[in-house]
Design a protein around this motif. Structure first.
Motif, PDB file in Angstrom:
ATOM      1  N   SER A 182       0.823  -1.204   0.000  1.00  0.00           N
ATOM      2  CA  SER A 182       0.000   0.000   0.000  1.00  0.00           C
ATOM      3  C   SER A 182       0.862   1.262   0.000  1.00  0.00           C
ATOM      4  CB  SER A 182      -0.908   0.012   1.238  1.00  0.00           C
ATOM      5  OG  SER A 182      -1.507   1.271   1.409  1.00  0.00           O
ATOM      6  N   THR A 183       0.357   2.300  -0.689  1.00  0.00           N
ATOM      7  CA  THR A 183       1.060   3.588  -0.676  1.00  0.00           C
ATOM      8  C   THR A 183       1.091   4.189   0.725  1.00  0.00           C
ATOM      9  OG1 THR A 183      -1.004   4.686  -1.292  1.00  0.00           O
ATOM     10  CG2 THR A 183       0.526   4.121  -3.077  1.00  0.00           C
ATOM     11  N   ALA A 184       0.299   3.629   1.638  1.00  0.00           N
ATOM     12  CA  ALA A 184       0.315   4.127   3.016  1.00  0.00           C
ATOM     13  C   ALA A 184       1.696   3.979   3.650  1.00  0.00           C
ATOM     14  CB  ALA A 184      -0.725   3.395   3.856  1.00  0.00           C
ATOM     15  N   TRP A 185       2.467   2.989   3.235  1.00  0.00           N
ATOM     16  CA  TRP A 185       3.821   2.836   3.766  1.00  0.00           C
ATOM     17  C   TRP A 185       4.631   4.088   3.452  1.00  0.00           C
ATOM     18  CZ3 TRP A 185       4.494  -0.804   7.157  1.00  0.00           C
ATOM     19  CH2 TRP A 185       3.784  -2.016   7.059  1.00  0.00           C
ATOM     20  N   ASN A 186       4.528   4.572   2.223  1.00  0.00           N
ATOM     21  CA  ASN A 186       5.303   5.735   1.813  1.00  0.00           C
ATOM     22  C   ASN A 186       4.852   6.994   2.534  1.00  0.00           C
ATOM     23  OD1 ASN A 186       6.464   3.977  -0.099  1.00  0.00           O
ATOM     24  ND2 ASN A 186       4.845   4.439  -1.557  1.00  0.00           N
ATOM     25  N   ASN A 187       3.548   7.097   2.787  1.00  0.00           N
ATOM     26  CA  ASN A 187       3.024   8.280   3.440  1.00  0.00           C
ATOM     27  C   ASN A 187       3.244   8.256   4.952  1.00  0.00           C
ATOM     28  OD1 ASN A 187       2.042   9.177   0.957  1.00  0.00           O
ATOM     29  ND2 ASN A 187       0.095   8.121   1.225  1.00  0.00           N
ATOM     30  N   ALA A 188       3.373   7.069   5.522  1.00  0.00           N
ATOM     31  CA  ALA A 188       3.494   6.948   6.975  1.00  0.00           C
ATOM     32  C   ALA A 188       4.907   7.228   7.467  1.00  0.00           C
ATOM     33  CB  ALA A 188       3.049   5.562   7.430  1.00  0.00           C
ATOM     34  N   VAL A 189       5.901   6.782   6.712  1.00  0.00           N
ATOM     35  CA  VAL A 189       7.281   7.002   7.154  1.00  0.00           C
ATOM     36  C   VAL A 189       7.711   8.427   6.831  1.00  0.00           C
ATOM     37  CG1 VAL A 189       7.903   4.575   6.916  1.00  0.00           C
ATOM     38  CG2 VAL A 189       8.259   6.116   4.981  1.00  0.00           C
ATOM     39  N   ARG A 190       8.697   8.912   7.554  1.00  0.00           N
ATOM     40  CA  ARG A 190       9.158  10.297   7.380  1.00  0.00           C
ATOM     41  C   ARG A 190      10.166  10.419   6.256  1.00  0.00           C
ATOM     42  NH1 ARG A 190       9.340  14.667   6.346  1.00  0.00           N
ATOM     43  NH2 ARG A 190       9.607  16.549   7.599  1.00  0.00           N
ATOM     44  N   SER A 191      10.889   9.337   6.003  1.00  0.00           N
ATOM     45  CA  SER A 191      11.932   9.366   4.982  1.00  0.00           C
ATOM     46  C   SER A 191      11.993   8.006   4.307  1.00  0.00           C
ATOM     47  CB  SER A 191      13.287   9.704   5.623  1.00  0.00           C
ATOM     48  OG  SER A 191      14.339   9.616   4.684  1.00  0.00           O
ATOM     49  N   ARG A 192      12.230   8.001   3.002  1.00  0.00           N
ATOM     50  CA  ARG A 192      12.338   6.748   2.247  1.00  0.00           C
ATOM     51  C   ARG A 192      13.626   6.746   1.445  1.00  0.00           C
ATOM     52  NH1 ARG A 192       9.251   6.566  -1.808  1.00  0.00           N
ATOM     53  NH2 ARG A 192       9.415   4.343  -2.120  1.00  0.00           N
ATOM     54  N   LEU A 193      14.376   5.670   1.577  1.00  0.00           N
ATOM     55  CA  LEU A 193      15.590   5.467   0.795  1.00  0.00           C
ATOM     56  C   LEU A 193      15.383   4.224  -0.054  1.00  0.00           C
ATOM     57  CD1 LEU A 193      18.185   5.964   3.689  1.00  0.00           C
ATOM     58  CD2 LEU A 193      17.145   7.706   2.242  1.00  0.00           C
ATOM     59  N   TYR A 194      15.740   4.303  -1.330  1.00  0.00           N
ATOM     60  CA  TYR A 194      15.518   3.162  -2.236  1.00  0.00           C
ATOM     61  C   TYR A 194      16.850   2.757  -2.852  1.00  0.00           C
ATOM     62  CZ  TYR A 194      13.414   0.279  -5.920  1.00  0.00           C
ATOM     63  OH  TYR A 194      13.081  -0.763  -6.753  1.00  0.00           O
ATOM     64  N   LEU A 195      17.272   1.540  -2.541  1.00  0.00           N
ATOM     65  CA  LEU A 195      18.538   1.003  -3.037  1.00  0.00           C
ATOM     66  C   LEU A 195      18.281   0.223  -4.321  1.00  0.00           C
ATOM     67  CD1 LEU A 195      21.586   0.504  -2.440  1.00  0.00           C
ATOM     68  CD2 LEU A 195      20.876  -1.559  -1.215  1.00  0.00           C
ATOM     69  N   GLN A 196      18.974   0.607  -5.402  1.00  0.00           N
ATOM     70  CA  GLN A 196      18.837  -0.060  -6.683  1.00  0.00           C
ATOM     71  C   GLN A 196      20.203  -0.460  -7.207  1.00  0.00           C
ATOM     72  OE1 GLN A 196      16.461   3.304  -8.501  1.00  0.00           O
ATOM     73  NE2 GLN A 196      15.300   1.596  -9.340  1.00  0.00           N
ATOM     74  N   ALA A 197      20.227  -1.505  -8.030  1.00  0.00           N
ATOM     75  CA  ALA A 197      21.466  -1.912  -8.675  1.00  0.00           C
ATOM     76  C   ALA A 197      21.831  -0.878  -9.737  1.00  0.00           C
ATOM     77  CB  ALA A 197      21.295  -3.286  -9.321  1.00  0.00           C
ATOM     78  N   ALA A 198      23.133  -0.612  -9.883  1.00  0.00           N
ATOM     79  CA  ALA A 198      23.572   0.304 -10.921  1.00  0.00           C
ATOM     80  C   ALA A 198      23.285  -0.304 -12.281  1.00  0.00           C
ATOM     81  CB  ALA A 198      25.077   0.567 -10.780  1.00  0.00           C
ATOM     82  N   PRO A 199      22.809   0.497 -13.252  1.00  0.00           N
ATOM     83  CA  PRO A 199      22.523  -0.043 -14.586  1.00  0.00           C
ATOM     84  C   PRO A 199      23.789  -0.541 -15.250  1.00  0.00           C
ATOM     85  CG  PRO A 199      22.449   2.355 -14.619  1.00  0.00           C
ATOM     86  CD  PRO A 199      22.557   1.952 -13.173  1.00  0.00           C
ATOM     87  N   SER A 200      23.642  -1.634 -16.005  1.00  0.00           N
ATOM     88  CA  SER A 200      24.786  -2.160 -16.730  1.00  0.00           C
ATOM     89  C   SER A 200      25.037  -1.309 -17.963  1.00  0.00           C
ATOM     90  CB  SER A 200      24.529  -3.609 -17.148  1.00  0.00           C
ATOM     91  OG  SER A 200      23.442  -3.679 -18.057  1.00  0.00           O
ATOM     92  N   ASP A 201      26.198  -1.497 -18.606  1.00  0.00           N
ATOM     93  CA  ASP A 201      26.549  -0.684 -19.770  1.00  0.00           C
ATOM     94  C   ASP A 201      25.544  -0.830 -20.896  1.00  0.00           C
ATOM     95  OD1 ASP A 201      28.761   0.186 -18.433  1.00  0.00           O
ATOM     96  OD2 ASP A 201      30.122  -1.273 -19.342  1.00  0.00           O
ATOM     97  N   GLY A 202      24.881  -1.985 -20.947  1.00  0.00           N
ATOM     98  CA  GLY A 202      23.942  -2.209 -22.034  1.00  0.00           C
ATOM     99  C   GLY A 202      22.549  -1.662 -21.783  1.00  0.00           C
ATOM    100  N   ASP A 203      22.296  -1.197 -20.551  1.00  0.00           N
ATOM    101  CA  ASP A 203      20.968  -0.668 -20.231  1.00  0.00           C
ATOM    102  C   ASP A 203      20.797   0.750 -20.755  1.00  0.00           C
ATOM    103  OD1 ASP A 203      20.349  -2.971 -18.959  1.00  0.00           O
ATOM    104  OD2 ASP A 203      20.807  -2.246 -16.947  1.00  0.00           O
ATOM    105  N   ALA A 204      19.538   1.077 -21.065  1.00  0.00           N
ATOM    106  CA  ALA A 204      19.242   2.441 -21.553  1.00  0.00           C
ATOM    107  C   ALA A 204      19.345   3.410 -20.396  1.00  0.00           C
ATOM    108  CB  ALA A 204      17.852   2.476 -22.152  1.00  0.00           C
TER     109      ALA A 204
END
Length: 204
Positions: A182-204
């Protein structure tokens, strides 16, 4: 705790796919705070820290701790201001829905975690991860908000921060938002950090 990233008095959600290193990043934060060294190149507020880890066995947590120590050029003896426990194989529920009232109720483990933090004067509590400690419907807005309210109670009592790791939902991965249910998770917390893998050389 970390200026502009992890505020005191509230809950920060650190989301990311499995295997990207959320738990490692959270442990790095705990150690950085305990010894007063930068985290991801950013200054932190030196403070005591407590961690509840539900996905990694004690041996793995100690191995990671040793690796981080070498990187920071510190010893185990320098970590008197940090405590962590593994709950792998044990019930790690911090909050569940009372079927009679429909309200989220904190468990004895939630109280024990708060008491541990208060007992050592910790101002950072790390909980890894949401799906191990939350016994409700993650897509239910009320459940999500009530659970975060329980964790905010810890942050308030310790005059510090709670960092909660989480896996994004399928929609959260596809959209790149990192949303968890639920989007309620995003609205309830004060701060959100999202960890993603770095795009590979072949990614757009």
């Amino acid at each position: 705790i970390v200026p502009d990233w992890i505020p005191c008095g509230n809950v920060t959600m650190l989301a990311g796919d499995g295997g990207l290193g959320k738990s490692l990043l959270a442990m790095q934060l705990m150690i950085a705070c305990a010894v007063g060294k930068p985290w991801l190149g950013m200054d932190v507020a030196p403070c005591r820290a407590v961690g509840l880890f539900c996905e990694d066995l004690p041996d793995e947590l100690h191995r990671r701790q040793a690796d981080i120590n070498r990187a920071l050029d510190i010893d185990m003896a320098d970590l008197g201001d940090m405590q962590f426990v593994s709950r792998v194989g044990a019930d790690a529920t911090l909050g569940y829905i009372d079927t009679a009232t429909g309200q989220m109720v904190g468990t004895g483990l939630l109280g024990a975690l708060m008491n541990q933090a208060l007992g050592i004067g910790a101002q950072l509590v790390v909980i890894d991860s949401l799906h191990d400690v939350f016994a409700g419907n993650e897509n239910n807005r009320g459940h999500a908000r009530q659970f975060i309210s329980l964790l905010r109670g810890i942050a308030t009592e310790i005059d510090g921060a709670v960092v909660l790791t989480a896996h994004p939902s399928l929609a959260g991965r596809n959209t790149g938002t990192g949303e968890a249910g639920s989007t309620a998770w995003n609205n309830a917390v004060r701060s959100r950090l999202y960890l993603q893998a770095a795009p590979s050389d072949g990614d757009a």
